[in-house]
Design a protein around this motif. Structure first.
Motif, PDB file in Angstrom:
ATOM      1  N   MET A  82       0.840  -1.200   0.000  1.00 59.87           N
ATOM      2  CA  MET A  82       0.000   0.000   0.000  1.00 59.87           C
ATOM      3  C   MET A  82       0.880   1.257   0.000  1.00 59.87           C
ATOM      4  SD  MET A  82      -2.942   1.277   2.651  1.00 59.87           S
ATOM      5  CE  MET A  82      -3.940  -0.186   2.489  1.00 59.87           C
ATOM      6  N   ALA A  87      -2.378   5.073   2.275  1.00 59.88           N
ATOM      7  CA  ALA A  87      -2.511   4.722   3.687  1.00 59.88           C
ATOM      8  C   ALA A  87      -2.953   5.932   4.506  1.00 59.88           C
ATOM      9  CB  ALA A  87      -1.182   4.178   4.212  1.00 59.88           C
ATOM     10  N   SER A  96      -9.511   1.024   9.149  1.00 57.07           N
ATOM     11  CA  SER A  96      -8.250   0.468   9.645  1.00 57.07           C
ATOM     12  C   SER A  96      -7.991  -0.943   9.125  1.00 57.07           C
ATOM     13  CB  SER A  96      -8.240   0.486  11.168  1.00 57.07           C
ATOM     14  OG  SER A  96      -9.402  -0.158  11.641  1.00 57.07           O
ATOM     15  N   LEU A  97      -8.882  -1.469   8.287  1.00 59.33           N
ATOM     16  CA  LEU A  97      -8.728  -2.808   7.714  1.00 59.33           C
ATOM     17  C   LEU A  97      -8.451  -3.854   8.794  1.00 59.33           C
ATOM     18  CD1 LEU A  97      -6.608  -2.311   4.455  1.00 59.33           C
ATOM     19  CD2 LEU A  97      -9.069  -2.437   4.686  1.00 59.33           C
ATOM     20  N   THR A 102      -0.906  -7.012   6.776  1.00 58.08           N
ATOM     21  CA  THR A 102      -0.259  -6.205   5.741  1.00 58.08           C
ATOM     22  C   THR A 102       1.248  -6.421   5.756  1.00 58.08           C
ATOM     23  OG1 THR A 102      -0.134  -4.374   7.299  1.00 58.08           O
ATOM     24  CG2 THR A 102      -1.966  -4.353   5.755  1.00 58.08           C
ATOM     25  N   ALA A 103       1.880  -6.204   4.622  1.00 52.32           N
ATOM     26  CA  ALA A 103       3.339  -6.247   4.531  1.00 52.32           C
ATOM     27  C   ALA A 103       3.788  -5.224   3.499  1.00 52.32           C
ATOM     28  CB  ALA A 103       3.819  -7.640   4.159  1.00 52.32           C
ATOM     29  N   LEU A 104       5.058  -4.829   3.625  1.00 58.48           N
ATOM     30  CA  LEU A 104       5.560  -3.737   2.784  1.00 58.48           C
ATOM     31  C   LEU A 104       5.634  -4.094   1.305  1.00 58.48           C
ATOM     32  CD1 LEU A 104       8.448  -2.291   4.948  1.00 58.48           C
ATOM     33  CD2 LEU A 104       6.338  -1.132   4.315  1.00 58.48           C
ATOM     34  N   ASN A 105       6.068  -5.337   1.025  1.00 59.88           N
ATOM     35  CA  ASN A 105       6.216  -5.717  -0.376  1.00 59.88           C
ATOM     36  C   ASN A 105       5.989  -7.216  -0.539  1.00 59.88           C
ATOM     37  OD1 ASN A 105       8.675  -6.876   0.547  1.00 59.88           O
ATOM     38  ND2 ASN A 105       9.656  -4.872   0.291  1.00 59.88           N
ATOM     39  N   ASP A 107       7.989  -9.721  -1.180  1.00 61.66           N
ATOM     40  CA  ASP A 107       8.920 -10.584  -0.443  1.00 61.66           C
ATOM     41  C   ASP A 107       8.548 -10.686   1.026  1.00 61.66           C
ATOM     42  OD1 ASP A 107      10.558 -11.242  -2.581  1.00 61.66           O
ATOM     43  OD2 ASP A 107      11.629  -9.334  -2.434  1.00 61.66           O
ATOM     44  N   LYS A 108       8.303  -9.516   1.630  1.00 59.02           N
ATOM     45  CA  LYS A 108       7.950  -9.499   3.051  1.00 59.02           C
ATOM     46  C   LYS A 108       6.616 -10.204   3.274  1.00 59.02           C
ATOM     47  CE  LYS A 108      10.904  -6.436   5.279  1.00 59.02           C
ATOM     48  NZ  LYS A 108      11.862  -6.198   4.286  1.00 59.02           N
ATOM     49  N   GLU A 111       7.196 -13.901   3.319  1.00 58.76           N
ATOM     50  CA  GLU A 111       7.793 -14.286   4.608  1.00 58.76           C
ATOM     51  C   GLU A 111       6.701 -14.425   5.671  1.00 58.76           C
ATOM     52  OE1 GLU A 111      11.109 -12.028   6.844  1.00 58.76           O
ATOM     53  OE2 GLU A 111      11.566 -11.782   4.711  1.00 58.76           O
TER      54      GLU A 111
ATOM     55  N   LEU C 194       6.910   7.819   6.003  1.00 54.39           N
ATOM     56  CA  LEU C 194       6.201   6.725   5.330  1.00 54.39           C
ATOM     57  C   LEU C 194       6.843   6.412   3.982  1.00 54.39           C
ATOM     58  CD1 LEU C 194       2.499   7.645   6.174  1.00 54.39           C
ATOM     59  CD2 LEU C 194       3.957   5.967   7.280  1.00 54.39           C
ATOM     60  N   ALA C 229      -1.179   4.550   9.649  1.00 53.05           N
ATOM     61  CA  ALA C 229      -0.880   4.459   8.215  1.00 53.05           C
ATOM     62  C   ALA C 229       0.259   3.472   7.970  1.00 53.05           C
ATOM     63  CB  ALA C 229      -0.536   5.830   7.651  1.00 53.05           C
ATOM     64  N   ARG C 231       1.031   0.975   9.746  1.00 54.69           N
ATOM     65  CA  ARG C 231       0.516  -0.376   9.950  1.00 54.69           C
ATOM     66  C   ARG C 231      -0.214  -0.880   8.692  1.00 54.69           C
ATOM     67  NH1 ARG C 231      -2.391  -0.613  15.367  1.00 54.69           N
ATOM     68  NH2 ARG C 231      -0.290  -0.315  16.177  1.00 54.69           N
ATOM     69  N   LEU C 232      -0.983   0.015   8.075  1.00 54.15           N
ATOM     70  CA  LEU C 232      -1.680  -0.373   6.840  1.00 54.15           C
ATOM     71  C   LEU C 232      -0.687  -0.742   5.742  1.00 54.15           C
ATOM     72  CD1 LEU C 232      -4.563   2.247   6.569  1.00 54.15           C
ATOM     73  CD2 LEU C 232      -4.772  -0.209   6.924  1.00 54.15           C
ATOM     74  N   MET C 233       0.477  -0.099   5.777  1.00 58.52           N
ATOM     75  CA  MET C 233       1.485  -0.387   4.761  1.00 58.52           C
ATOM     76  C   MET C 233       2.278  -1.634   5.097  1.00 58.52           C
ATOM     77  SD  MET C 233       2.724   3.528   4.369  1.00 58.52           S
ATOM     78  CE  MET C 233       4.353   3.014   3.913  1.00 58.52           C
ATOM     79  N   GLY C 234       2.156  -2.098   6.330  1.00 60.29           N
ATOM     80  CA  GLY C 234       2.870  -3.304   6.725  1.00 60.29           C
ATOM     81  C   GLY C 234       4.110  -3.031   7.544  1.00 60.29           C
ATOM     82  N   ALA C 235       4.168  -1.862   8.197  1.00 61.70           N
ATOM     83  CA  ALA C 235       5.316  -1.552   9.054  1.00 61.70           C
ATOM     84  C   ALA C 235       4.818  -1.164  10.443  1.00 61.70           C
ATOM     85  CB  ALA C 235       6.128  -0.410   8.457  1.00 61.70           C
ATOM     86  N   GLN C 311      15.763 -16.815   6.401  1.00 67.26           N
ATOM     87  CA  GLN C 311      14.970 -16.478   5.220  1.00 67.26           C
ATOM     88  C   GLN C 311      15.044 -15.002   4.865  1.00 67.26           C
ATOM     89  OE1 GLN C 311      11.196 -17.718   6.452  1.00 67.26           O
ATOM     90  NE2 GLN C 311      11.585 -19.874   6.152  1.00 67.26           N
ATOM     91  N   LEU C 313      16.171 -11.564   3.361  1.00 69.98           N
ATOM     92  CA  LEU C 313      16.686 -11.264   2.018  1.00 69.98           C
ATOM     93  C   LEU C 313      18.143 -10.866   2.075  1.00 69.98           C
ATOM     94  CD1 LEU C 313      13.773  -8.873   1.262  1.00 69.98           C
ATOM     95  CD2 LEU C 313      13.914 -11.297   0.733  1.00 69.98           C
TER      96      LEU C 313
END
Lengths: 129, 137, 313
Positions: A82, A87, A96-97, A102-105, A107-108, A111, C194, C229, C231-235, C311, C313
């Protein structure tokens, strides 16, 4: 008919949403994903939204539904990629889903799916995290 | 600058909402909105456009203006429908209020994404919502 | 109303350009108009000559209004002159005087040209006054505009300077915030953070507010929104460096930080970040650090090693 392609990668399904979604496309995608989970016995679903330049409550709801439906079919869902502007807007919108990981990309995300499936298997099929 | 020409688009289907989003995005890019500002106005427009399809009698119009105020430029969108109208506006703006099957973030959420939000509605006659977002610094 | 008689300003500028320049220079050098320590005479002469040339060009149209495109070049020149003088340390009044001081030489020529025609003279004196007043005021405007530009640029520089996003470890970003946060700055900073999270693929960001004296409701809300925000992005975000007074304010303001990981210090936050990313930090024992230059007592080597995780990267 226009549809969003679903790729099978190992035990996972990969969906890359690149187009601006309208209702029919979203409904078709939900059907396709659930069909594919059952058909391929996939344990994980990854939805890549890095190409989406906005997510409104309709698309947010769709992501949430796919995650819930997948969970019932014993597959984990992770939404990846995202964009920051998306976001920030979603937070302001009040979405807030919850229930969607969620993950950054990609690959992540991979994982995350692997480790959560491993954990699930270690805990036995009846325990859910 | 000859920017204050009102443009309009009919909203009848979710494809129209998609078209409107692209249109609003193009105008926002055109007047130099930042990425976050673009995303906010487009998302707000999407919520309100969808709102017309779900609760506004399924059909309506959206008008786009590029007003200036204190040497700041902005995007102003007006959504009009001839649907059943909203009886209790205060309630409709609260998060979680919904008469459809959605999350009920539409109106309240859209209001948080813009700088100005005006709503006029008469039960049985329709609803008009005007939103404005000014270009950030 | 009969048509106003034609102004002779353009004609005079045309005819006496050289004389006007000479008179004007004399006027400025003898008067107190030019602080000669700030500027060379030759430079002043160039500016005056250029001003006269462009004024002559522009006044071929109308001298009573300055809206036409023929005035653009003169306005640009004034803008340049104002800019360079501002840098040289002229005050706005001194720059405006540069233009006003041209009144005397011009008036003298007008008086000469009109002779006994009092009506014509008073008309053109009025025209000349209005024209030069407007041009003079323009320099003041440019002065102010120049200052505003400088302020805006400095603000922007300051904003960038004071908010570095640091990649402190593989997959861990830190944002040490320093100084007062207003709502606008917080927004810019958070958007930067972000974006860096995406660019570096960092799953953890530590926002350290040790250097922030005051946190008000708006700033606290921006912090919370950023955490949401991310968290929504995955961080995940960790907020560290919350001083006692700020903890009190946050509670008094009724801001809910329950879903946010907060730590007292940056190092506490970092050790959480290590845990989450699978690193362990341990002191290097004597037996392990056999190095050729020898280890002194009390020297501690910190070794960070990844536990288990292969695992990555």
């Amino acid at each position: 008919m226009e549809r969003i392609p679903i790729l099978k990668m190992g035990g996972f399904l990969l969906i890359t949403i690149q187009v601006d979604m309208h209702d029919r496309l979203a409904m078709t995608l939900q059907n396709d994903v659930t069909d594919m989970i059952v058909k391929t016995r996939a344990r994980g679903v990854m939805i890549d939204i890095s190409m989406l330049d906005m997510v409104d409550s309709f698309i947010g709801r769709m992501l949430g539904s796919i995650a819930s439906m997948s969970r019932i079919l014993d597959a984990e869902t992770v939404v990846v990629g995202m964009q920051p502007a998306v976001a920030i807007t979603l937070v302001e919108l009040g979405l807030s889903l919850t229930g969607v990981r969620t993950a950054l990309n990609v690959d992540k995300g991979m994982e995350l799916l692997r480790s959560s499936i491993e954990r699930k298997e270690a805990n036995g099929a009846f325990v859910r995290d | 600058m000859p920017l204050s020409v009102t443009e309009s688009l009919a909203l009848r289907s979710s494809e129209d909402v998609v078209r409107m989003r692209q249109w609003v995005r193009a105008r926002a890019v055109g007047i130099g909105f930042s990425l976050v500002d673009q995303t906010k106005i487009v998302t707000a427009a999407s919520e309100l456009g969808r709102n017309i399809l779900e609760h506004g009698g399924g059909e309506g119009h959206v008008y786009l203006d590029l007003p200036t105020h204190n040497s700041k430029i902005g995007i102003q969108l007006t959504f009009e429908d001839k649907g059943p109208g909203i009886a209790d506006i205060e309630q409709a703006l609260k998060d979680g209020f919904t008469t459809g099957g959605g999350l009920g973030l539409g109106l309240g959420g859209a209001r948080r994404l813009v700088n100005q939000f005006e709503i006029a509605s008469r039960p049985g006659e329709g609803t008009r919502i005007t939103i404005t977002r000014w270009k950030g610094p | 109303m009969t048509a106003a008689p034609k102004s002779r300003i353009a004609e005079i500028l045309n005819h006496y350009e050289g004389d006007l320049l000479k008179d004007w220079m004399k006027q400025q050098l003898t008067g107190k108009a030019v602080p000669t320590d700030l500027m060379k005479e030759s430079e002043l002469r160039d500016q005056c000559a250029e001003f006269l040339r462009l004024l002559r060009e522009a006044s071929r149209g109308s001298v009573t209004d300055m809206v036409g495109s023929e005035w653009t070049e003169l306005k640009n020149l004034l803008s340049d002159i104002t800019g360079s003088r501002a840098r040289q340390g002229f005050t706005p009044a001194e720059t405006a005087t540069f233009v006003f001081s041209f009144k005397q030489p011009l008036f003298d020529r007008l008086r000469q040209a009109y002779g006994k025609d009092a009506d014509g003279l008073s008309m053109d004196l009025w025209n000349a006054t209005t024209l030069l007043d407007n041009l003079g005021l323009l320099t003041t405007e440019y002065h102010q505009k120049g200052r505003e530009d400088v302020i805006v640029r400095q603000q922007r520089d300051l904003m960038e300077l004071s908010t570095p996003v640091v990649n402190i470890w593989d997959g861990v970003l830190a944002l040490p915030l320093i100084g007062t946060l207003d709502s606008e700055r917080t927004q810019v900073v958070m958007q930067n953070l972000l974006q860096r999270i995406v660019d570096t693929g960092s799953a953890i960001a530590i926002i350290d507010i040790t250097g922030v004296p005051i946190v008000d409701t708006l700033v606290a809300q921006h912090l919370l929104k950023t955490v949401a925000a991310a968290r929504l992005m995955g961080a995940d975000c960790i907020i560290s460096g919350i001083r006692p007074q700020i903890a009190q304010t946050i509670v008094h303001l009724g801001v809910d930080l329950k879903d946010v990981v907060t730590k007292a210090t940056l190092s506490d936050a970092l050790s959480i970040a290590f845990q989450r990313t699978g690193y362990t930090v341990r002191k290097g024992g004597r037996s392990e650090s056999v190095s050729s230059n020898g280890t002194e007592d009390g020297v501690q080597t910190k070794v960070a090693s990844r536990a288990g995780g292969t695992q990555h990267l």
